[in-house]
Enzyme design. Structure first.
Site, PDB file in Angstrom:
ATOM      1  N   GLU A  85       0.825  -1.212   0.000  1.00 32.53           N
ATOM      2  CA  GLU A  85       0.000   0.000   0.000  1.00 32.53           C
ATOM      3  C   GLU A  85       0.856   1.258   0.000  1.00 32.53           C
ATOM      4  O   GLU A  85       0.529   2.238  -0.682  1.00 32.53           O
ATOM      5  CB  GLU A  85      -0.941  -0.013   1.208  1.00 32.53           C
ATOM      6  CG  GLU A  85      -2.070  -1.036   1.072  1.00 32.53           C
ATOM      7  CD  GLU A  85      -2.957  -1.101   2.302  1.00 32.53           C
ATOM      8  OE1 GLU A  85      -2.642  -0.389   3.290  1.00 32.53           O
ATOM      9  OE2 GLU A  85      -3.942  -1.861   2.301  1.00 32.53           O
ATOM     10  N   HIS A 138     -10.390   0.758  -0.410  1.00 28.24           N
ATOM     11  CA  HIS A 138     -10.920  -0.096   0.652  1.00 28.24           C
ATOM     12  C   HIS A 138     -12.424  -0.338   0.503  1.00 28.24           C
ATOM     13  O   HIS A 138     -13.035  -0.993   1.350  1.00 28.24           O
ATOM     14  CB  HIS A 138     -10.634   0.522   2.027  1.00 28.24           C
ATOM     15  CG  HIS A 138      -9.181   0.496   2.408  1.00 28.24           C
ATOM     16  ND1 HIS A 138      -8.248   1.345   1.860  1.00 28.24           N
ATOM     17  CD2 HIS A 138      -8.495  -0.295   3.281  1.00 28.24           C
ATOM     18  CE1 HIS A 138      -7.067   1.104   2.384  1.00 28.24           C
ATOM     19  NE2 HIS A 138      -7.190   0.121   3.240  1.00 28.24           N
TER      20      HIS A 138
END
Length: 315
Positions: free
Chosen positions: A168, A202
């Protein structure tokens, strides 16, 4: 040697489009083994996470290559190329220690609560007739070692503490921030824009909650909504660390620490001291945020180029 055919720069629209593409690809590739490659569903948690690790690795490598092809980087020197992404070894201990210490201040309440539990457990142990002989200390030490080994061998721990933070940070910080900066966005705009892409990545959790039927749709929206708010706040902080320090290690170590600690403890019914310590930590964090991220701590002062990503040198 300079790259041939490099463009004179990147427009804001191109930078945003590339960031959206990388965010979508980061999420979409996680479902490619079953939806595109038509592989059978994983038969265990280990095989499921192994597939996701490989997909996240592919996404990270592809993003790094895409940014390299888009940005007008001069030269092929490895240190300069890696430096664009904030992958550097100079001033590495500052990039690890200072951001970690700064992040820990926000968890002052959590640390205080854990210490109180440890002290209470120790008191109960001594009150019950326990002693602090060499044998007992050795036994406690072995239990701690077993706990560390068990955590290190757990695939979920690898996902939460290693793979997820590393991939990430590579995609949503190391790749996106240079693109947006080179596109002409101001540093503060970048700090608050990057977390938007990070939080949108997300949203797949909402689909997973719904498909797995682990909770109602309303509950799923509440959980994911809270998660989005948290990721925006943390994403802004992580972007701030990378922009200020020029080191990918700074947001990476902060990300790992936050994943290990979970949400900060603000208050506890056991003791009001926890809340006081938390407030002290927040005040200290606010006062030390800019001093501990001063670019001069992480870069050679003799360097005439003040921007770590060196986009001011690109043509």
């Amino acid at each position: 040697m300079e790259r041939q055919g490099a463009s004179a720069g990147v427009t804001k629209l191109e930078a945003v489009a590339a960031c959206i593409g990388m965010a979508v690809f980061y999420v979409a590739i996680l479902y490619s083994p079953t939806l595109i490659l038509r592989l059978p569903p994983p038969d265990s948690l280990k095989s499921f996470l192994t597939r996701r690790f490989l997909c996240a690795a592919v996404s990270s490598v592809v993003s790094l290559i895409v940014v390299f092809l888009i940005l007008p980087i001069r030269g092929w020197d490895a240190s300069n190329l890696l430096g664009v992404y904030g992958i550097r070894m100079d001033h590495i201990w500052q990039a690890l220690v200072y951001p970690l210490s700064l992040t820990a201040l926000m968890y002052s309440g959590t640390i205080a609560l854990k210490l109180s539990f440890m002290l209470q457990a120790g008191k109960e142990y001594l009150d019950s007739g326990g002693d602090l002989s060499v044998a007992c200390i050795k036994d406690m030490f072995l239990k701690i070692i077993d706990s560390v080994v068990s955590t290190a061998s757990c695939m979920s721990s690898w996902r939460n503490y290693i793979v997820a933070p590393l991939t990430e940070e590579l995609v949503f910080r190391a790749c996106m921030i240079p693109l947006l900066l080179c596109g002409g966005f101001s540093t503060y705009t970048v700090i608050f824009l990057c977390p938007v892409f990070f939080s949108l990545a997300h949203l797949n959790h909402l689909l997973e909650f719904y498909l797995q039927k682990t909770c109602s749709l309303l509950k799923a929206f509440q959980v994911v909504g809270f998660q989005l708010v948290y990721t925006v706040i943390f994403g802004a902080y992580a972007s701030f660390l990378l922009v200020r320090t020029g080191h990918l290690a700074a947001p990476l170590v902060a990300h790992m620490f936050c994943n290990i600690m979970g949400l900060p403890v603000i208050f506890s019914g056991r003791s009001g001291v926890v809340s006081l310590v938390f407030v002290f930590g927040v005040v200290s964090f606010s006062r030390m945020l800019f001093p501990l991220t001063n670019p001069d701590l992480y870069n050679n002062k003799t360097d005439n180029c003040r921007c770590w990503h060196r986009y001011c040198d690109w043509s």
